[in-house]
Design an enzyme around this catalytic site. Structure first.
Site, short mmCIF file in Angstrom:
data_model
loop_
_atom_site.label_atom_id
_atom_site.label_comp_id
_atom_site.label_asym_id
_atom_site.label_seq_id
_atom_site.Cartn_x
_atom_site.Cartn_y
_atom_site.Cartn_z
N HIS A 106 0.84 -0.96 -0.06
CA HIS A 106 0.60 -0.25 0.31
C HIS A 106 0.19 1.23 -0.18
O HIS A 106 2.18 1.75 0.75
CB HIS A 106 -0.87 -0.18 1.40
N GLU B 160 -3.92 2.55 -7.55
CA GLU B 160 -4.38 2.98 -6.53
C GLU B 160 -3.39 4.06 -7.04
O GLU B 160 -3.03 4.45 -6.11
CB GLU B 160 -4.09 3.18 -5.08
#
Ligand code: PGA
Length: 218
Positions: free
Chosen positions: A96, A144
Site C-alpha cells: 500500500h 491506486e
C-alpha cells in the site's frame, strides 16, 4: 457476469467493539452476492473477533490482513507472519502506498511479502500507483493513484480502465481493482469498466451503511 472484488481497507481504525457493531449493522445476509466477493481488511487485533462473527452468522464475507512479515516465524519482533495470518484470513494487502511512504517499503521487500503470502496460501492484493510497480504473481492488483487516496478526488473511470488494461497486458489476466476515493456514488462508474474487477475502499468502508451501499451499487 464478471466476478467483482469489493475490498474494505480499514487502515489503522476500529477497536473490537467497533468492529463487532460494524459487522452487525452490515446485514450482509439480505444481499444476493453471487458475483461479489466481499473482503474486509482490518487491523490484526480484530481479525479474531471478525472471524468468529462471520462463522456464527454463516456469512460469505472473507477476511484479509493489511500487512505481512517478509519472514517466517522466528526472532522478528513486532512482525506477524503468513502462517499466523492464515489462521484468520485468506487475503493480504501488500505494498500500500502508505506503507511505501511511511515505512520505506520498496519493490524488493514487497516482492518478499508477496512470496510469503503465496507460500502460506494467502491471496496477495498488491497496491500500485503506477505501471512500473506491477509484477506478475498469482493474486490481485489494485491500482491506486496517489492523488486519489483519501482526497475525495477519484481518478476518472476512463483512466482507471486504461491503466487496468495496461496492467493486464503487462502481467497477464489477473483481477485488477481500482482504489482511491471510491464511494457509493461513483463505484458503478469504475466497476462497469471492462477491465476493472472491483474496488479497494478506504475511508468510505468505515461506515457500514455506506459500505453496504457500495456493495449494492457495484
Ligand atoms: P480511500 O483509500 O478510499 O480513503 O481513498 C483507499 C486506499 O487507500 O486503499
Amino acid at each position: 457476469m464478471k466476478k467483482l472484488f469489493i475490498v474494505a481497507n480499514w487502515k489503522s481504525n476500529k477497536t473490537e467493539p467497533e468492529a463487532n457493531s460494524w459487522l452487525q449493522r452490515l446485514k450482509i445476509k439480505d444481499l444476493r452476492l453471487t458475483n461479489k466477493e466481499i473482503i474486509i481488511c482490518p487491523s490484526f487485533t480484530v481479525l479474531p473477533i471478525l472471524k468468529s462473527l462471520i462463522i456464527n452468522h454463516d456469512s460469505s464475507i472473507k477476511l484479509g490482513a493489511q500487512n505481512i512479515s517478509p519472514f517466517d516465524e522466528g526472532a522478528y519482533t513486532g512482525e506477524v507472519n503468513g502462517k499466523q495470518i492464515k489462521e484468520f484470513a485468506d487475503y493480504v494487502i501488500v505494498g500500500h502506498s502508505e506503507r511505501r511512504a511511511n515505512f520505506y517499503e520498496n519493490n524488493n521487500l514487497i516482492a518478499q511479502k508477496i512470496d510469503k503470502g503465496l507460500k502460506h496460501g494467502l491471496v496477495p492484493i498488491l497496491c500500485i500507483s503506477d505501471l512500473d510497480q506491477a509484477q506478475s504473481f498469482n493474486g490481485i492488483i489494485a491500482y491506486e493513484p496517489l492523488s486519489a487516496i483519501g482526497s475525495g478526488n477519484p481518478d476518472t473511470p476512463e483512466n482507471g480502465e486504461d491503466i487496468a488494461s495496461k496492467i493486464k497486458n503487462k502481467v497477464g489476466e489477473i483481477p485488477v481493482l481500482y482504489g482511491g476515493s471510491v464511494t457509493s456514488d461513483n463505484v458503478k462508474s469504475f466497476t462497469s469498466m471492462p477491465n476493472i474487477d472491483g474496488v479497494l475502499v478506504g475511508g468510505a468502508s468505515l461506515d457500514p451503511l455506506e459500505f453496504l451501499k457500495i456493495i449494492k451499487n457495484a
